[in-house]
Design a protein around this motif. Sequence first.
Motif: not given
Length: 167
Positions: A157-167
């Motif tokens: 399932k989706f969780s926010t730790n699957q998102l990638t952010y700019a440093q």
Amino acid sequence: MNKTSQKQESITTRRDFIKTLWKIAGIAAIFEFTYVGFSIFNPRKKTQISETSLFNAGNIDSFKNGTLTQFRANKFFLYRHADGGFIAFSVKCTHLGCSINWVAERNQFICPCHSSHFDIMGNVLSSPAPRPLDSFPVIISNNNILINTAKSVKRSKFSTNQLTYAQ
Ligand code: FES
């Protein structure tokens, strides 16, 4: 030279030959142990991503928060979450692999084959799809969004730790 001394010389030669063989076998064994030891303590990094499998989707600023962009030729959708994080979804339906479509009016991905529905985070809304849409790793480098299209990741399932952010 008599027969006894000839026999003696033949035995000596054979002994020398066998000794030489043992020396060669010993050297080969030392090389093999060294190689095996080196391989164990210095395994190749299998996680390295080849340059060719990374697709450059563009500059980070060309994607507004909360927008979905199709890269149909490269078989993924790129979603920039409202909080600025990125996730890339495979276009392959997790039921039997048909290509899903984004239906903006319904705010859903819909599979044309057996009508599985997915929300914008790829979660299953209606079966027969057994799991959410697979994702592709996203890397942000020099403000460019790079997608590793060679490696799809199964998700429960989706969780926010699957998102990638700019440093
Ligand atoms: S392949 Fe998508 S629902 Fe069957």
